[in-house]
Write a protein that holds these residues in place. Structure first.
Motif, short mmCIF file in Angstrom:
data_model
loop_
_atom_site.label_atom_id
_atom_site.label_comp_id
_atom_site.label_asym_id
_atom_site.label_seq_id
_atom_site.Cartn_x
_atom_site.Cartn_y
_atom_site.Cartn_z
N PRO A 54 -40.51 33.77 -17.76
CA PRO A 54 -40.64 35.20 -18.10
C PRO A 54 -39.45 35.97 -17.54
N PRO A 55 -39.11 37.13 -18.13
CA PRO A 55 -39.81 37.70 -19.28
C PRO A 55 -39.31 37.11 -20.59
N VAL A 87 -44.40 38.39 -22.39
CA VAL A 87 -44.81 37.74 -21.15
C VAL A 87 -44.01 38.32 -20.00
N ALA A 152 -48.22 35.90 -14.00
CA ALA A 152 -47.89 36.17 -15.41
C ALA A 152 -48.91 37.10 -16.05
#
Length: 305
Positions: A54-55, A87, A152
């Motif tokens: 992520p991201p 995400v 997350a």
């Protein structure tokens, strides 16, 4: 931004779809583009488990088993909607993430204004906590936020790109709004304007604008420890929220979560959004109540409780 194509790979149903990766020219989240998936939330979670850092964002042209807030299921027919999951890696404790869904709604309003010039509160706005509605109360899209592991956070956004939006039996979905097509918010436009872009180009512009706006809003929240007031998100959200000032019905949900029976619905006037993102309502016969979970339904002018 430049595009590079990944090799075709199986989607979650086992068929093969072309997948593309949008890589920003400078620093910024990658956008993974897919064809058909069960849901972008599920596919993004799989990518996360497989090591994607992520991201990042994942989009799909079609969902076969999408889901929305409160567990509501829906399908996204080929090409008719925009489906995206962003995400985010959060440094906030779960108890301090309450503003994330509202910030995501604000990001969606920002993106629609940037790409299509849709005016907040005059044309679109947010039904608390984060449904995208037209000013006259039709639903344009929704947002689902889910946690995965300790850090997350998956922010799913769905928009009705082309309409009319129809049920499986062909009937138009009551209360739905859409961007393109007859009766849409931006059905046609002058040559050269975003209104007149091919659907695919418009979809990609909106996806990129959504990713930028989400990254900015979530960065603001992270930098202030999840404080919606210090980040400025509360004030901007309240100005964009179509629920504030409306008479409404609240269908409580909490009792069902513990296996009990649903409490009776109640009515009131939405006054504001408090420092924790809760809706403050003048409840009939009770006084002010802060709502943090529930299915909120706007009452139309002249509609009795």
């Amino acid at each position: 931004m430049t595009s590079t194509a990944d090799p075709a790979e199986p989607d979650s149903s086992g068929s093969r779809d072309s997948a593309a990766v949008q890589r920003p020219a400078g620093p910024g989240p990658v956008i993974l583009r897919r064809g058909t998936v069960t849901s972008t939330q599920d596919e993004a979670a799989r990518r996360l488990r497989d090591g994607q850092e992520p991201p990042f964002a994942l989009t799909a042209r079609r969902q076969t088993a999408g889901r929305g807030r409160l567990g509501r299921a829906f399908a996204s027919p080929q090409g008719s909607s925009l489906s995206l999951t962003y995400v985010h890696r959060s440094g906030l404790a779960p108890a301090h993430r309450g503003w994330i869904p509202l910030a995501a709604g604000l990001a969606a309003v920002t993106a629609l204004g940037e790409v299509l010039g849709l005016r907040a509160t005059q044309e679109i706005g947010l039904k608390w906590p984060n449904d995208l509605h037209t000013a006259d109360g039709q639903k344009l899209g929704g947002i689902l936020v889910e946690g995965r592991g300790a850090q997350a956070v998956l922010v799913g956004i769905g928009l009705n790109l082309r309409g009319p939006v129809r049920q499986q039996d062909g009937a138009v979905v009551p209360g739905a709004a859409w961007l393109r097509g007859e009766g849409g918010l931006r059905p046609t436009g002058d040559a050269g304007r975003p209104d007149d872009l091919p659907d695919e180009e418009l979809r990609e512009r909106l996806e990129r604008a959504l990713v930028r706006a989400l990254a900015q809003e979530l960065d603001r929240l992270e930098s202030t420890g999840g404080d919606g007031v210090r980040s400025g998100i509360r004030d901007r959200y309240t100005m964009t929220c179509l629920t504030v000032g409306r008479h409404m019905r609240v269908d409580p949900l909490g009792d069902l979560d513990t296996g009990g029976e649903r409490s009776s619905s109640w009515y009131g006037l939405a006054r504001t959004v408090d420092d924790h993102g809760r809706l403050v309502v003048d409840r009939e016969g009770v006084g002010q109540v802060a709502v943090d979970v529930g299915d909120v339904r706007h009452l139309r002018l002249g509609q009795s409780p």
